[in-house]
Scaffold this active site. Structure first.
Site, short mmCIF file in Angstrom:
data_model
loop_
_atom_site.label_atom_id
_atom_site.label_comp_id
_atom_site.label_asym_id
_atom_site.label_seq_id
_atom_site.Cartn_x
_atom_site.Cartn_y
_atom_site.Cartn_z
N LYS A 1 1.99 4.34 17.98
CA LYS A 1 1.99 5.73 17.51
C LYS A 1 2.09 6.70 18.68
CE LYS A 1 -0.79 4.38 13.54
NZ LYS A 1 -2.17 4.11 13.11
N THR B 1 0.84 -1.21 0.00
CA THR B 1 0.00 0.00 0.00
C THR B 1 0.87 1.25 0.00
OG1 THR B 1 -1.65 -1.22 1.26
CG2 THR B 1 -1.86 1.17 1.25
N GLY C 1 -12.44 -4.14 3.96
CA GLY C 1 -11.02 -3.81 3.89
C GLY C 1 -10.59 -2.74 4.88
N GLU D 1 7.64 10.36 9.17
CA GLU D 1 6.37 11.10 9.20
C GLU D 1 5.17 10.19 8.97
OE1 GLU D 1 5.94 14.84 9.65
OE2 GLU D 1 4.20 13.70 10.25
N GLU E 1 -7.93 -5.57 9.25
CA GLU E 1 -7.10 -6.71 8.81
C GLU E 1 -7.82 -8.01 9.15
OE1 GLU E 1 -3.95 -6.36 7.61
OE2 GLU E 1 -3.74 -4.21 7.93
N GLY F 1 -0.69 8.89 9.30
CA GLY F 1 -0.65 8.95 7.83
C GLY F 1 -0.21 10.28 7.27
N GLY G 1 -3.72 4.60 4.05
CA GLY G 1 -4.01 4.54 2.61
C GLY G 1 -2.82 5.05 1.81
N ILE H 1 -1.11 13.31 8.03
CA ILE H 1 -1.09 14.49 8.92
C ILE H 1 0.36 14.78 9.31
CG2 ILE H 1 -1.86 15.45 11.13
CD1 ILE H 1 -4.21 13.50 11.09
N VAL I 1 2.97 7.92 11.92
CA VAL I 1 1.92 8.37 12.84
C VAL I 1 0.89 9.19 12.07
CG1 VAL I 1 1.41 9.58 14.98
CG2 VAL I 1 3.67 8.57 14.65
N1 LIG Z 1 -1.18 0.88 4.97
C1 LIG Z 1 -1.21 2.07 5.57
O1 LIG Z 1 -2.12 2.86 5.37
C2 LIG Z 1 -0.10 2.46 6.51
C3 LIG Z 1 -0.21 3.69 7.18
C4 LIG Z 1 0.84 4.11 8.00
C5 LIG Z 1 1.94 3.31 8.16
N2 LIG Z 1 2.00 2.10 7.52
C6 LIG Z 1 3.19 1.29 7.71
O2 LIG Z 1 3.87 1.16 6.47
C7 LIG Z 1 4.52 -0.10 6.40
C8 LIG Z 1 4.05 -0.84 5.16
O3 LIG Z 1 2.65 -1.02 5.26
P1 LIG Z 1 1.76 -1.44 3.99
O4 LIG Z 1 0.35 -1.23 4.40
O5 LIG Z 1 2.25 -0.79 2.76
O6 LIG Z 1 2.05 -3.00 3.95
P2 LIG Z 1 1.70 -4.03 2.78
O7 LIG Z 1 0.69 -3.46 1.85
O8 LIG Z 1 1.43 -5.32 3.45
O9 LIG Z 1 3.09 -4.12 1.99
C9 LIG Z 1 4.22 -4.70 2.53
C10 LIG Z 1 5.27 -4.81 1.45
O10 LIG Z 1 6.44 -5.37 2.03
C11 LIG Z 1 6.85 -6.50 1.26
N3 LIG Z 1 7.44 -7.47 2.20
C12 LIG Z 1 6.85 -8.08 3.25
N4 LIG Z 1 7.75 -8.90 3.87
C13 LIG Z 1 8.89 -8.78 3.19
C14 LIG Z 1 10.16 -9.37 3.34
N5 LIG Z 1 10.43 -10.23 4.31
N6 LIG Z 1 11.12 -9.02 2.44
C15 LIG Z 1 10.85 -8.17 1.44
N7 LIG Z 1 9.67 -7.56 1.26
C16 LIG Z 1 8.71 -7.87 2.13
C17 LIG Z 1 5.63 -7.02 0.59
O11 LIG Z 1 6.00 -7.73 -0.57
P3 LIG Z 1 4.95 -8.31 -1.65
O12 LIG Z 1 4.24 -7.11 -2.21
O13 LIG Z 1 5.77 -8.98 -2.67
O14 LIG Z 1 4.04 -9.21 -0.87
C18 LIG Z 1 4.88 -5.72 0.30
O15 LIG Z 1 5.31 -5.17 -0.91
C19 LIG Z 1 4.23 -0.80 7.73
O16 LIG Z 1 5.22 -0.51 8.64
C20 LIG Z 1 2.93 -0.11 8.18
O17 LIG Z 1 2.75 -0.14 9.57
C21 LIG Z 1 1.00 1.67 6.70
#
Ligand SMILES: NC(=O)c1ccc[n+]([C@@H]2O[C@H](COP(=O)([O-])OP(=O)(O)OC[C@H]3O[C@@H](n4cnc5c(N)ncnc54)[C@H](OP(=O)(O)O)[C@@H]3O)[C@@H](O)[C@H]2O)c1
Length: 429
Positions: free
Chosen positions: A206, A14, A188, A130, A191, A135, A303, A137, A133
């Site tokens: 956070k 994402t 969605g 940034e 989780e 997103g 997002g 903001i 915490v």
């Molecule tokens: N989603 C949000 O809105 C949001 C908001 C704030 C902060 N965050 C933080 O941002 C980070 C990423 O979140 P996300 O939502 O983008 O997660 P995500 O959609 O699950 O994406 C995770 C990515 O990491 C890759 N990955 C997972 N394990 C791996 C490994 N061992 N080696 C290499 N690549 C690996 C996955 O590969 P594949 O694509 O090949 O499966 C995927 O591309 C997390 O720390 C989360 O807490 C997310």
């Protein structure tokens, strides 16, 4: 012309996908702001064959994300997630190899932030987060660089969109927590394993970062009270509304006496106030910046669009040479958090007692509350048939938490009380 800023990205989900898209769509405009070209040189994720929203053919693909530390990138962007594992190994390897780091990983920083900040500073590198915490903001930058003159008194936030979505939906539809959670998973918004969100753990991560930025302490999850939203019932929500309040999962860090009180818990927030009006998957942070006054930030906390916005702001800062310490003070100056005395934080409380409707029940509850110096501001009782269960709801005056908890412990032992009494703090909006 300044050399390009070379970027390696680990994690193309994402957040990573959003960063790629934004750099693809607005790369030249962003390079202009950065004063140098922003150039992605390598990427890594788990599955090379997975379809991606942006074309990654032009970038070097690296199977093992930790190998990005050995690439020729200036900045490694860690968007994998998780407090340990590949994410931690990559961030440590990147810093050791002299690369700046940008991450959205609150779990990693809440657990290891002080150590990683020290590693970055020893090497004159940036560690920026940034997106970790709230997103999009810009609250990390605001606390780290802007609201610094007078010190922070408190920082309070709605920091988990999943919980806020569930609570808002329960309020709108009158449905139970379990029913709404199922829907949120289907849509969605939650989780498939929702424990970290609904149990308050994600908000705790956070809050640990906000607290560190606000008070100059190392991120500290140990000295934090954490309660999730699993036990909130439609009844609580209805009573809250009758008193003019809404229930929100808040992360609160505030100065109490000589210590800091950190808590994640459902709270009653007056409807129509800024915090009380935050609906659905939105996030918000209210900061009391002492003589600078109160501030309120609201926006999308998750997002690809909002998180990419925050990640790119960090990358541009690095391109511009802005490498201030990760938590706003040198890592060596981060103090251990001194927790406030247990139970010292005071609030007004919503109390709900499930009791047998029989003479003497109310007097017994009132006696226990009086013995603990808890005084009642208002009360509501819904009558049913004598001898049947009934709810008694009370709002207390402001009282130290320990006094209310002590009274409830005594009340819970009564054979007329049918379930553990509920206790929810009231928070200013
Ligand atoms: N989603 C949000 O809105 C949001 C908001 C704030 C902060 N965050 C933080 O941002 C980070 C990423 O979140 P996300 O939502 O983008 O997660 P995500 O959609 O699950 O994406 C995770 C990515 O990491 C890759 N990955 C997972 N394990 C791996 C490994 N061992 N080696 C290499 N690549 C690996 C996955 O590969 P594949 O694509 O090949 O499966 C995927 O591309 C997390 O720390 C989360 O807490 C997310």
């Amino acid at each position: 012309m300044t050399a390009p800023l070379k970027i390696a990205i680990a994690g193309l989900g994402t957040v990573g996908g959003g960063v790629l898209k934004a750099l693809h769509a607005r790369g030249s405009e962003l390079s202009e702001r950065a004063g140098r070209k922003l150039e992605i040189v390598a990427v890594s994720a788990r599955d090379r064959k997975k379809a991606r929203a942006s074309d990654i053919a032009a970038f070097q693909w690296v199977d093992d994300p930790i190998a990005l530390a050995a690439s020729d990138a200036d900045v490694v962007v860690e968007l994998i997630g998780g407090e340990d594992g590949a994410a931690r190994a990559l961030v440590e390897a990147a810093l050791r190899a002299g690369k700046h780091v940008v991450t959205a990983n609150k779990a990693l920083l809440a657990h290891h932030g002080a150590k990683l900040a020290a590693m970055a500073e020893e090497r004159g590198l940036a560690l920026k987060f940034e997106a970790a915490v709230a997103g999009g903001i810009p609250i990390v930058k605001a606390l780290r660089e802007s609201l610094i003159a007078h010190g922070i008194v408190s920082v309070r936030g709605i920091l988990n969109g999943t919980c806020n979505f569930i609570l808002t939906d329960m309020e709108k539809t009158g449905r139970s927590f379990a029913e709404v959670l199922k829907d949120a998973q289907r849509l969605g918004y939650a989780e498939s394993d929702p424990a970290l969100d609904i149990g308050g753990g994600d908000t705790a991560h956070k809050l640990a970062l906000l607290s560190s930025l606000a008070f100059g302490t190392a991120p500290d999850l140990k000295n934090m009270f954490v309660e999730g939203i699993e036990h909130i019932t439609p009844e609580d929500i209805v009573y809250a509304r009758e008193f003019g309040y809404r229930i929100k999962l808040l992360g609160v860090a505030r100065r109490v006496g000589n210590g800091i009180d950190q808590r994640v818990q459902p709270a009653m927030v007056r409807g129509g106030t800024p915090l009380g009006a935050v609906d659905g998957a939105f996030n918000a942070v209210a900061a009391d910046a002492g003589e600078a006054g109160p501030y309120f930030f609201e926006g999308r906390g998750a997002g690809e669009g909002p998180t990419a916005s925050a990640v790119i702001a960090d990358i541009v800062d690095i391109a511009l040479g802005s490498f201030e310490p990760a938590f706003g003070r040198p890592a060596t100056a981060l103090k251990p958090l001194a927790p406030a005395a247990p139970g010292a934080a005071a609030a007004a409380y919503y109390l709900r007692f499930e009791v047998l409707d029989m003479p003497g029940v109310l007097a017994e509850i009132a006696n226990h509350l009086a013995e603990s110096q808890v005084s009642i501001e208002s009360m509501l009782q819904r009558g049913r048939s004598p001898g049947e269960p009934v709810s008694i709801v009370m709002i207390t005056h402001e009282t130290p938490q320990a006094a209310v908890a002590g009274a409830l412990k005594a009340i819970a032992t009564s054979d007329k009380v049918l379930a553990p009494p509920r206790m929810i703090p009231m928070e200013a909006g």
